[in-house]
Design an enzyme around this catalytic site. Structure first.
Site, short mmCIF file in Angstrom:
data_model
loop_
_atom_site.label_atom_id
_atom_site.label_comp_id
_atom_site.label_asym_id
_atom_site.label_seq_id
_atom_site.Cartn_x
_atom_site.Cartn_y
_atom_site.Cartn_z
N CYS A 2 0.86 -1.18 0.00
CA CYS A 2 0.00 0.00 0.00
C CYS A 2 0.89 1.23 0.00
CB CYS A 2 -0.91 0.01 1.23
SG CYS A 2 -2.05 -1.39 1.31
N ARG A 49 -4.84 2.10 -0.89
CA ARG A 49 -4.95 0.70 -0.53
C ARG A 49 -4.86 -0.25 -1.72
NH1 ARG A 49 -9.79 -2.96 2.16
NH2 ARG A 49 -8.39 -4.60 2.89
N LEU A 50 -4.05 -1.30 -1.54
CA LEU A 50 -4.09 -2.48 -2.38
C LEU A 50 -4.71 -3.58 -1.52
CD1 LEU A 50 -3.28 -3.93 -5.06
CD2 LEU A 50 -1.21 -4.66 -3.87
N ASN A 75 2.05 -0.19 5.71
CA ASN A 75 2.26 -0.84 4.43
C ASN A 75 2.98 -2.15 4.70
OD1 ASN A 75 2.88 -1.50 1.73
ND2 ASN A 75 4.75 -0.30 1.78
N GLY A 76 2.41 -3.25 4.20
CA GLY A 76 3.09 -4.52 4.37
C GLY A 76 2.19 -5.60 4.91
N GLU A 77 2.83 -6.66 5.40
CA GLU A 77 2.10 -7.81 5.94
C GLU A 77 2.76 -8.26 7.24
OE1 GLU A 77 -0.60 -8.75 4.43
OE2 GLU A 77 -0.29 -7.60 2.59
N ASP A 97 -4.25 -8.08 9.24
CA ASP A 97 -3.03 -8.43 9.98
C ASP A 97 -2.48 -7.26 10.78
OD1 ASP A 97 -2.67 -7.78 7.06
OD2 ASP A 97 -0.61 -7.49 7.72
N LEU A 252 7.57 -14.47 -9.89
CA LEU A 252 8.54 -14.05 -10.88
C LEU A 252 9.53 -15.20 -11.06
CD1 LEU A 252 9.31 -10.36 -9.84
CD2 LEU A 252 7.53 -11.23 -11.35
N ILE A 284 10.88 -12.49 -18.28
CA ILE A 284 11.12 -11.48 -19.31
C ILE A 284 12.56 -11.58 -19.79
CG2 ILE A 284 11.80 -9.65 -17.67
CD1 ILE A 284 10.29 -7.67 -19.56
N THR A 333 23.82 -0.55 -11.30
CA THR A 333 23.35 -1.93 -11.22
C THR A 333 21.86 -1.99 -10.98
OG1 THR A 333 25.47 -2.53 -10.22
CG2 THR A 333 23.72 -4.14 -10.06
N ARG A 336 19.87 -0.94 -14.20
CA ARG A 336 19.95 -1.99 -15.23
C ARG A 336 18.99 -3.14 -14.92
NH1 ARG A 336 26.42 -3.14 -15.87
NH2 ARG A 336 27.04 -1.19 -16.90
N SER A 359 9.18 -13.72 -5.02
CA SER A 359 10.42 -13.56 -5.77
C SER A 359 11.61 -14.05 -4.94
CB SER A 359 10.59 -12.08 -6.15
OG SER A 359 11.77 -11.86 -6.89
N GLY A 360 12.75 -14.18 -5.60
CA GLY A 360 13.93 -14.74 -4.94
C GLY A 360 14.91 -13.72 -4.40
#
Length: 553
Positions: A2, A49-50, A75-77, A97, A252, A284, A333, A336, A359-360
């Site tokens: 958010c 809000r999301l 913002n967050g979980e 939460d 991703l 991608i 970096t 890019r 994601s990693g």
């Protein structure tokens, strides 16, 4: 994910200043609320809000009937919110939460409250009864939070720095010291009768690279005597808790170890949790990209609904300025690597209903995954470098992950920065965390060897930096950018760059081009980036992994 925004002690028309909150509308496309605090002078809280949890009662600012003088925007979980409710006997009124933040603040105070939170968060609490504002941010700075406080006592807070421009009339934007709240910190501000703020307390409740003070470790009996079994168990649990959502979850997928392992665990756990939709994966790259080839192999193996996006050099170059504007960074970096993620996030937003993406990010810092770790002079030196990277993650990879995805209204979650996993992993002997047999992240790879989660050729695939992995084999993405910058930036302009930009002076035409675009949107804010990210222990003038002597083709 958010967007939060707040001002305190404004001597100007607050309703006019509230227009600045719309600079971060992208972070919360589902709803917007701005609230002037009645009977509390010159104070305004904004929230984009999301929707992820509790669509009906999850709007912010949040207030509870039990604590009517406490306002929360965050913002967050908070992944352990149900466990906290049980442990501290909370009487919850929502499924959100973040409600646990209010309860813990009231019963334990701001610092002890933050020490109990397992998650990715940035919050702002207004306590009108005690005339205080409390700001807090998670250990690794996964969720961003910027603020400034003038000598006149005007405090402004926002998820992104761009939402703070044009607010203070005592200084122009170029002179204003807009800074991010340090990760793992809580700040307390006292408000006077007119609402003007003064910093009264700043506490580091947990520092990256240290075992957390709070009791998040698993019970002793949950661990085995086998280190690899523990590593595998903790990574799986980190992924599982990040499937907490009422919106569609996807991944991703670059085809490298980190994203492939996360995706494999998401697919496995989605069946256990009874998710009714197929897991979508997203990749991608340019024509001939090694990432695209590897990601397709993983997607076919796991049976995901795979989306492969081809990026042309022209599309990538055209997206650089928008990417820098959203990133609020000019690090070479970071820029890019962000262009591909920025365009991929746009595709997800425009073409799918996936909102939460795993994601990693973080694995390379925690587990010494960068190729240059092969050159570490000792295990202890490698450990210290790993800790340094984790402390600065919020300035580089974590910043990229949050802002490139938030630009398109997505929430990214990063299991490799889970507290339980990082605490355990960093407590292990540095010797066993180093690259082995010429393979980085050997311990993590071997922890899942024989599990059947991934094909061996993917599990043991050598490291490929994201900005290099999206490239074609014939010509790297960084070479495409450099060729373009050679036409846009003259040698004379580059020679004068150190006098124009004494902080982090650009040494290449590419770096100068990025800096000029950054200064166009954020003049005088070069100090936001303390240094350019570069590999250690390596003789190179460019951060691309493909320039390193030990790069594996």
């Amino acid at each position: 994910m958010c967007g939060i925004w707040a001002v305190f002690g404004s001597d100007e028309n607050v309703s006019v200043q509230c227009n600045a909150s719309h600079m971060i509308t992208h972070r919360g496309p589902d709803a917007f609320r701005i609230e002037n605090i009645h009977h509390f002078q010159n104070c305004c809280l904004g929230f984009h809000r999301l929707f992820i949890l509790d669509d009906l009662r999850g709007m912010q600012p949040m207030r509870l009937y039990t604590y009517p003088h406490t306002y929360l925007i965050y913002n967050g979980e908070i992944y352990n919110h149900k466990a906290l409710a049980k442990e501290f006997d909370m009487m919850l009124s929502t499924e959100v939460d973040g409600e646990s933040i209010i309860h813990l603040y009231q019963t334990h105070g701001p610092v002890a409250m933050a020490e109990q939170l397992d998650g990715e968060f940035a919050f702002c609490i207004l306590d009108t009864a005690n005339r205080k504002v409390i700001l807090g941010r998670d250990t690794f700075g996964i969720k961003p939070l910027f603020r400034f406080c003038t000598k006149e006592g005007f405090l402004a807070v926002c998820s992104e720095a761009k939402g703070l421009f044009g607010l203070s009339h005592s200084q122009n934007d170029a002179e204003l010291q807009i800074e991010s709240l340090p990760p793992g910190h809580v700040e307390v501000y006292d408000l006077d009768i007119e609402g003007h703020a003064s910093l009264s307390q700043r506490v580091c409740f947990n520092k990256a690279g240290q075992i957390p003070k709070y009791q998040l470790a698993l019970p002793t009996e949950a661990y085995t005597n086998n280190v690899k079994e523990n590593v595998a168990m903790l990574i799986e649990r980190a992924v599982e808790k990040r499937l907490m959502a009422e919106r569609r979850v996807g991944c991703l997928l670059s085809g490298g170890l980190d994203s492939s392992l996360v995706t494999a665990l998401v697919v496995k756990l989605s069946k256990k949790l009874g998710l009714t939709y197929p897991i979508q994966t997203f990749s991608i790259g340019m024509e001939g990209s090694p990432d695209l080839k590897a990601a397709k192999k993983v997607a076919n193996f796991l049976g995901t609904e795979h989306h492969e996006i081809l990026m042309t050099p022209e599309e990538g170059l055209q997206a650089i300025e928008d990417t820098i504007r959203h990133l609020e960074s000019y690090d070479v970096t970071t820029v890019r690597a962000s262009v591909g993620m920025f365009l991929l996030s746009k595709y997800i937003h425009d073409n799918t209903d996936t909102v939460v993406i795993l994601s990693g990010e973080g694995a390379d810092e925690v587990a010494q995954g960068y190729i240059y770790f092969h050159q570490a002079p000792s295990a202890q030196a490698a450990h210290e470098e790993s800790v340094r990277l984790m402390e600065d993650l919020h300035l580089y990879d974590v910043l990229r992950a949050d802002k490139a995805t938030a630009a398109w209204g997505l929430e990214i979650r990063v299991p490799f920065l889970d507290h339980q996993f990082t605490s355990y992993y960093l407590s292990l002997d540095p010797e066993i965390r180093q690259p082995k047999q010429g393979i980085e992240k050997h311990l993590i790879r071997s922890s899942f060897d024989g599990s059947g989660l991934l094909p061996n050729e993917i599990l043991w695939r050598p490291k490929e930096a994201f900005s290099d992995g999206v490239s074609s084999v014939e010509k790297s993405w960084f070479e495409i950018i450099q060729d373009d910058c050679n036409e846009k930036i003259s040698k004379k302009e580059l020679d004068s760059a150190p006098s124009v930009y004494p902080h982090n002076p650009p040494r290449t035409r590419e770096a100068l081009y990025f800096r000029k675009l950054f200064e166009k949107h954020y003049p005088g804010k070069g100090y936001w980036i303390p240094y350019f990210w570069m590999p250690s222990w390596s003789e190179t003038n460019d951060p691309s992994a493909r320039t390193l002597k030990h790069y594996k083709q």
